[in-house]
Design a protein around this motif. Structure first.
Motif, mmCIF file in Angstrom:
data_model
loop_
_atom_site.group_PDB
_atom_site.id
_atom_site.type_symbol
_atom_site.label_atom_id
_atom_site.label_comp_id
_atom_site.label_asym_id
_atom_site.label_seq_id
_atom_site.Cartn_x
_atom_site.Cartn_y
_atom_site.Cartn_z
ATOM 1 N N UNK A 107 0.523 -1.176 0.440
ATOM 2 C CA UNK A 107 0.336 -0.043 0.083
ATOM 3 C C UNK A 107 1.085 1.133 -0.158
ATOM 4 N N UNK A 108 2.339 0.879 0.162
ATOM 5 C CA UNK A 108 2.871 2.261 -0.058
ATOM 6 C C UNK A 108 3.843 2.106 -1.450
ATOM 7 N N UNK A 109 3.874 3.467 -1.922
ATOM 8 C CA UNK A 109 4.219 4.153 -2.951
ATOM 9 C C UNK A 109 5.661 4.385 -2.802
ATOM 10 N N UNK A 110 6.433 3.877 -3.737
ATOM 11 C CA UNK A 110 7.570 4.514 -4.212
ATOM 12 C C UNK A 110 7.621 4.945 -5.330
ATOM 13 N N UNK A 111 8.814 6.176 -6.089
ATOM 14 C CA UNK A 111 8.557 6.366 -6.596
ATOM 15 C C UNK A 111 10.135 6.663 -6.656
#
Lengths: 428, 195, 320
Positions: free
Chosen positions: C41-45
């Motif tokens: 559920x976490x977003x790493x860009x």
């Protein structure tokens, strides 16, 4: 209009009433002895100085009116206590013809906040290859006397020699941006231990000093005068001091920011602290203060360099060089020089008005405070303290390195040939 | 980067007020003995059993149970450790903590009877995380759960197969387990709130 | 640790926490299921203004193993290459709900600026900025050194090559000295920055002397553009004076290892037989890179939660 300044202290000395009329100082007498004017200014406790003269201002017009205009820049100048500024030539188009310098000069007259003296480019397009029509600019309505490729060094020694020689014909001066270009390719900050740690390409002191050394020798050789822009290193002070001791006709300026800020600020990677020449070390700061105090450095010049928000709100390498200076210059000089006893108010008048006017060959600026002299004056509250709020500066840009900083002394009123341009700290 | 040690039921005794001692060292020893017997009984002699202690205090408890089982039955029961930090559902709330080793016995978990061992059963979220972790590591025949203390307040449909002691608590209270291996003495304290 | 911008920001304990965490996470690689649910559920860009396939892939693998959603912006084929500013790109990412941004940028300090400008609220991980730092590379180097040498305290590590332009060297000097290693930089004087004498390391121009009895040597890549900029007379001379060949590798202590952050110029700073030889751990470095980046992402994103949650749940504080 007759203006009466009540109990002003010329050069911070004994209070007198000063009457301004017909553009000149009409009378000076003991407090309470002169008749009221059309405008009475209570100057009790305020220091009266000749209007400040800036040898180095970027007004950005024509070309970058989004960053500054002659109108906004000269408002900032008046608020900073200036009655004359020299508008640098690196505009778009470059001020390298009589047409451009006359246009800048006229806009300055129309704005009316202070005298605008265009600086002419030394070489066509600042390209360093062919001399611009220096004589045509000198003979134009703008009567240009200061020539500079500021922003770019006149690095070709032959071009520099020719320029130094050529301007003798009309008593001009070459103001050199001393930066050896090959030694500073891609340079981002002062070269030293910190640049190594931060991984920013260094701008070594020697790149400035080598050009100054060359140019004072050239000036001596051809019997011309040379002016050094924004001198920033201890070594440069030594070289100018040596040159003066040899009788070479060299003058030099230092910016307010080089009197107070150091390279450490680059550690924030905030381009508001990015400037050319770069902020240097504490040793350099102390040396330029010393040089300014003993007269080796002739003048404080702002190098006021407005930049649009997007040109500073970015990563360091992409940021533009330069910082605002007009509205904070006097306060910085008070903070670094007057408060520490390095200069008295006569010294401030000398370094910020009289000598810059002489270098620029401005006949009616930087004059003594005496009856019959031009009434271009500034009233300063030496005891005031203010906090720099970028949003409240008159400049169109916001790139002051002093945001949030408390500074001493405040300009209360500025008069240009007897006419108030600033009263009670706001544009009149 | 700090581990949220304040959230652990650790610290030297008395660091947060003594509280009531609900189990002392002899109690804990008796409870461990009883659980060992129960496991032997339920698993019919411990063949295929692997004890998997949940870090931190489940690990010494699992070792103690294995030792007792060995004393009782003479059987050597494999013991492993399981760190469930990376499977927690509350990293957002609690922040990161240092990882403890996850060490599986050489036999692995496949087709084994895995008995998870932990000190306190509360919301059930730790056990949920442990079950997730186990399913990523292998495929046991069954998974059972042994805990020293069950304090109630389950938030998930999870129950223990072996319970040392049921201690009814209010959610304002804390259960603090100290073991010789990790804290220098054996005791279980009930602190805080009105009991 | 809200951000990871520079190894000089790390205390010894923080650095060890990252390395220990990485060691545990590295074991996930040996399992059948090579994935952990931690950052679900976490977003790493991944924001790569500079091409770097290796580092980008390593960060992608790390984030995916932790179950994070990964979005990658690369210099080629995105607005990044069309001159969109760092700030505007950052604002876009923020609007997409990025929890962490892994940034590679050609400007020194760009990650620092991103973290401190107020443009974005997410965590920032420096994946290499200009000639400044490359902290995860140094961490994976330290990790690799620990695997082979156990303790770094008192170990002698020699770093050879273009220190002036090397973010790897800067990050390693800071990190390895924090971890107690004795670092010696070896380079031609033209490729050492002014003020290197103030760094927490020794400096030498004599590679043979420095290698004598050293526990590890790290060879830095010499960029092609340096060869044409008069930093040294010729590649041949560079290779002879500062290249690592079999004879020089033999000067190292028993059990010493050879590292290279890649990509290598075989035959230039390192000879092929040393690069492929028994002391070389260059392939391991790549593997370890994933573990170290998993640890960094986990710790940075967790710290972020910690800041915002504070005393989230006192009741839950008791082991459940």
């Amino acid at each position: 209009m007759r203006v009466l300044l009540r109990s002003a202290r010329p050069y911070g000395e004994e209070p007198v009433d000063v009457a301004l009329e017909n553009g000149v100082i009409a009378a000076m007498a003991a407090p309470g002895t002169l008749p009221a004017g059309d405008l009475d200014v209570d100057a009790t406790g305020l220091v009266l100085l000749p209007g400040l003269v800036d040898l180095h201002t970027h007004l950005r017009e024509p070309g970058r009116e989004d960053a500054e205009t002659i109108e906004t820049g000269t408002r900032a100048a008046a608020l900073g206590g200036f009655t004359a500024v020299h508008a640098m030539a690196n505009t778009q188009p470059v001020a390298d013809t009589a047409g451009v310098v006359e246009m800048v000069w006229r806009r300055g007259v129309e704005a009316g906040h202070c005298d605008v003296h265009p600086v002419g480019a030394v070489t066509v397009g600042l390209a360093g290859e062919h001399l611009a029509e220096l004589g045509a600019m000198a003979d134009s309505a703008a009567r240009v006397r200061v020539f500079s490729d500021d922003g770019i060094c006149v690095s070709d020694p032959v071009i520099m020699r020719r320029a130094l020689e050529y301007v003798k014909a009309f008593d001009g001066v070459i103001a050199q941006h001393a930066q050896e270009p090959r030694l500073t390719q891609g340079a981002q900050m002062n070269e030293g231990a910190l640049s190594g740690v931060l991984g920013l390409a260094g701008w070594p002191a020697v790149a400035e000093e080598a050009i100054i050394a060359r140019d004072v020798l050239l000036a001596a050789h051809v019997g011309s005068r040379v002016h050094i822009c924004h001198l920033s290193t201890a070594g440069s002070v030594d070289i100018v001091r040596y040159a003066k001791s040899r009788g070479i006709d060299v003058t030099a300026e230092v910016t307010p920011h080089h009197l107070i800020l150091t390279e450490d600020l680059a550690g924030t990677y905030d381009p508001v602290y990015k400037v050319n020449p770069p902020l240097r070390t504490e040793t350099d700061v102390m040396a330029v203060r010393e040089g300014l105090a003993d007269g080796t450095i002739d003048a404080v010049a702002t190098d006021h360099a407005p930049h649009a928000h997007e040109d500073k709100d970015c990563e360091w390498a992409a940021g533009a060089f330069g910082m605002l200076g007009l509205e904070t210059a006097l306060s910085v000089v008070v903070d670094t020089m007057v408060s520490h006893g390095r200069l008295d108010w006569r010294g401030v008048a000398d370094r910020m008005s009289e000598r810059p006017a002489r270098i620029g060959r401005l006949a009616d600026q930087g004059r003594p405070i005496a009856v019959g002299e031009p009434a271009s004056l500034v009233l300063v509250d030496p005891g005031a303290s203010w906090t720099v709020d970028p949003g409240r500066l008159a400049s169109r840009s916001r790139n002051t390195p002093f945001a949030g900083r408390a500074l001493p002394a405040r300009v209360v009123a500025t008069f240009l040939r007897g006419r108030p341009t600033v009263l009670d700290g706001v544009i009149a | 980067m700090t581990s949220s040690s304040a959230a652990e039921p650790t610290g030297p005794p008395g660091s947060r007020g003594l509280g009531a001692r609900v189990l002392d060292a002899p109690d804990i020893s008796r409870v461990v003995g009883r659980i060992s017997h129960e496991i032997l009984e339920r698993t019919r002699g411990s063949a295929d059993v692997v004890l998997l202690g949940i870090q931190t205090r489940g690990v010494p408890l699992a070792r103690r149970i294995a030792a007792r089982m060995a004393e009782i039955e003479g059987a050597s029961v494999p013991v492993g450790s399981l760190d469930i930090t990376m499977y927690r559902d509350d990293i957002r709330l609690r922040g990161p903590r240092p990882l403890e080793p996850t060490e599986l016995p050489d036999e692995g978990l496949d087709d084994r009877i895995v008995v998870l061992v932990d000190d306190v059963l509360y919301s059930g979220r730790t056990v949920r995380a442990a079950l997730d972790a186990i399913s990523d590591i292998g495929r046991p025949r069954t998974v059972q759960l042994a805990v020293l203390v069950d304090r109630g307040h389950r938030e998930l449909p999870i129950r223990a197969d072996y319970v040392g002691k049921n201690i009814p608590t209010s959610s304002a209270q804390s259960i603090r387990v100290h073991l010789v291996e990790t804290d220098g003495l054996d005791e279980v304290l009930l602190t805080g709130g009105a009991s | 640790m809200r951000h990871l911008l520079s190894t000089s920001d790390l205390t010894r304990d923080e650095a060890l926490l990252i390395l220990d965490t990485a060691a545990e996470l590295g074991r996930v690689t040996d399992r059948a299921v090579k994935k952990l649910p931690t950052l679900r559920g976490r977003t790493v860009v991944n924001l790569f203004f500079e091409d770097s396939t290796r580092t980008r892939i390593s960060f992608e693998a790390a984030a995916k193993r932790l179950s994070a959603d990964v979005i990658t912006f690369s210099a080629k084929g995105s607005s990044v290459s069309k001159g969109e500013s760092l700030k505007d790109t950052a604002l876009t990412l923020e609007a997409m709900g990025a929890d962490a941004v892994v940034v590679r940028h050609h400007a020194s300090g760009a990650p620092y600026r991103l973290a401190h400008s107020g443009w974005v609220g997410c965590s920032v991980v420096n994946a290499g900025d200009g000639t400044h730092e490359h902290p995860t590379q140094a961490l994976l180097d330290a990790f690799t050194l620990r695997e082979h040498l156990r303790e770094l305290e008192g170990r002698r590590v020699v770093i050879v090559g273009d220190v002036l332009h090397s973010r790897v060297a800067r990050s390693n000097v800071a990190l390895l000295s924090t971890l107690g290693a004795q670092v010696t930089l070896v380079a031609p004087p033209t490729l050492l920055p002014v003020g290197v004498d103030t760094w927490p390391c020794a400096v030498s121009y004599d590679l043979d002397a420095a290698l004598e009895g050293a526990d590890a040597v790290m060879m830095l890549r010499v960029q092609n553009e340096r060869m044409n900029a008069a930093y040294f007379p010729s590649t041949h001379e560079y290779s002879r004076r500062y290249g690592l060949d079999t004879r020089r590798a033999a000067l190292l202590a028993d059990g010493a290892i050879v590292l290279h952050p890649g990509p290598m110029n075989r035959g230039m700073e390192i000879s092929a037989d040393v690069a492929d030889g028994p002391r070389s751990v260059i392939v391991e470095q790549v593997t370890n890179g994933v573990s170290v980046r998993m640890a960094v992402l986990y710790l940075v994103l967790g710290a972020r939660a910690e800041d915002s949650a504070g005393e989230a749940s006192a009741a839950e504080a008791v082991s459940a």
